[in-house]
Design a protein around this motif. Structure first.
Motif, PDB file in Angstrom:
ATOM      1  N   THR A 223       0.857  -1.178   0.000  1.00  0.00           N
ATOM      2  CA  THR A 223       0.000   0.000   0.000  1.00  0.00           C
ATOM      3  C   THR A 223       0.896   1.232   0.000  1.00  0.00           C
ATOM      4  OG1 THR A 223      -1.653  -1.219   1.241  1.00  0.00           O
ATOM      5  CG2 THR A 223      -1.836   1.178   1.281  1.00  0.00           C
ATOM      6  N   VAL A 224       0.667   2.112  -0.924  1.00  0.00           N
ATOM      7  CA  VAL A 224       1.542   3.279  -1.096  1.00  0.00           C
ATOM      8  C   VAL A 224       0.702   4.533  -1.325  1.00  0.00           C
ATOM      9  CG1 VAL A 224       3.485   1.962  -2.045  1.00  0.00           C
ATOM     10  CG2 VAL A 224       1.719   2.834  -3.573  1.00  0.00           C
ATOM     11  N   ASN A 225       1.344   5.667  -1.098  1.00  0.00           N
ATOM     12  CA  ASN A 225       0.677   6.940  -1.362  1.00  0.00           C
ATOM     13  C   ASN A 225       1.193   7.563  -2.649  1.00  0.00           C
ATOM     14  OD1 ASN A 225      -1.056   7.212   0.778  1.00  0.00           O
ATOM     15  ND2 ASN A 225       0.350   8.411   2.038  1.00  0.00           N
TER      16      ASN A 225
ATOM     17  N   THR B  47      -4.187   6.951  -1.520  1.00  0.00           N
ATOM     18  CA  THR B  47      -3.526   5.703  -1.155  1.00  0.00           C
ATOM     19  C   THR B  47      -3.980   4.601  -2.107  1.00  0.00           C
ATOM     20  OG1 THR B  47      -3.509   6.448   1.141  1.00  0.00           O
ATOM     21  CG2 THR B  47      -3.086   4.108   0.752  1.00  0.00           C
TER      22      THR B  47
ATOM     23  N   PHE C  23      -3.123  13.659  -1.470  1.00  0.00           N
ATOM     24  CA  PHE C  23      -2.643  12.280  -1.585  1.00  0.00           C
ATOM     25  C   PHE C  23      -3.793  11.328  -1.843  1.00  0.00           C
ATOM     26  CE2 PHE C  23      -3.894   9.984   2.309  1.00  0.00           C
ATOM     27  CZ  PHE C  23      -4.346  11.038   3.106  1.00  0.00           C
TER      28      PHE C  23
END
Ligand SMILES: *[C@@H]1O[C@H](CO)[C@@H](O)[C@H](O)[C@H]1NC(C)=O
Length: 133
Positions: A50-52, A99, A97
Motif C-alpha cells: 500500500t503506497v501513497n 492511497t 494524496f
C-alpha cells in the motif's frame, strides 16, 4: 446533498460576481492540474504493498471543478499500457494524496510512471516496482 449544495453555492457566487462585472473568461470552477510529488525517480514500490501517490496542493484553486484518477503507466515501447490504480475521486477533497495498492499481477520493472488525471494529466518520473522478497 453536500455536493449539490456546494455546486449551487458556487453557481450563485459566480452569478453574483458576474453581475459585478467579472473579468471575461473566468469560470466559477477552476480546472486544476496538480504536480505529482511522489513517486519520484528514487521511488521503489513493492508489489502488493500500500503506497501513497502525493501531489502539491500549493496552487490549489478554491473551487476545483475536476475529479482525479491515479493510473499506472509503463514507459518505453508499451508507453500506453496503463492500469487504473484508483477510481475517479474528488480531487479537491483528497488533500494532496491518494492511497493505492500496487497490483499483485504487475511485473517488476524500472520504467513505471504514475499519471494523475485532473484536467489533463500529470505524469511522474519513471520509478521502480520490485517483487516481494
Ligand atoms: C498516506 O498519507 C497519509 C497522510 O499523510 C498518511 O496518514 C498515511 O499513513 C499514508 N499511507 C501510506 C501507505 O504511506
Amino acid at each position: 446533498m453536500k455536493f449539490t449544495t456546494s455546486i449551487l453555492a458556487s453557481a450563485l457566487a459566480y452569478f453574483a460576481v458576474s453581475v459585478n462585472a467579472a473579468p471575461a473568461g473566468r469560470s466559477a470552477l477552476d480546472v486544476w492540474n496538480p504536480t505529482i510529488t511522489s513517486p519520484t525517480a528514487e521511488t521503489v514500490w513493492i508489489v502488493g504493498s500500500t503506497v501513497n501517490v502525493t501531489w502539491s496542493t500549493a496552487n490549489e484553486p478554491a473551487d476545483v471543478s475536476n475529479g482525479g484518477q491515479v493510473v499506472l503507466a509503463v514507459d518505453g515501447l508499451a508507453r500506453f499500457t496503463a492500469q487504473d490504480l484508483s477510481p475517479v475521486f474528488d480531487l479537491a477533497a483528497a488533500d494532496g494524496f491518494y492511497t493505492v495498492t500496487v497490483p499483485d499481477d504487475i511485473a517488476p520493472g524500472n520504467d513505471y510512471q504514475v499519471v494523475l488525471f485532473g484536467d489533463s494529466g500529470n505524469i511522474s518520473p519513471s520509478f521502480t516496482i520490485v517483487a516481494t522478497s
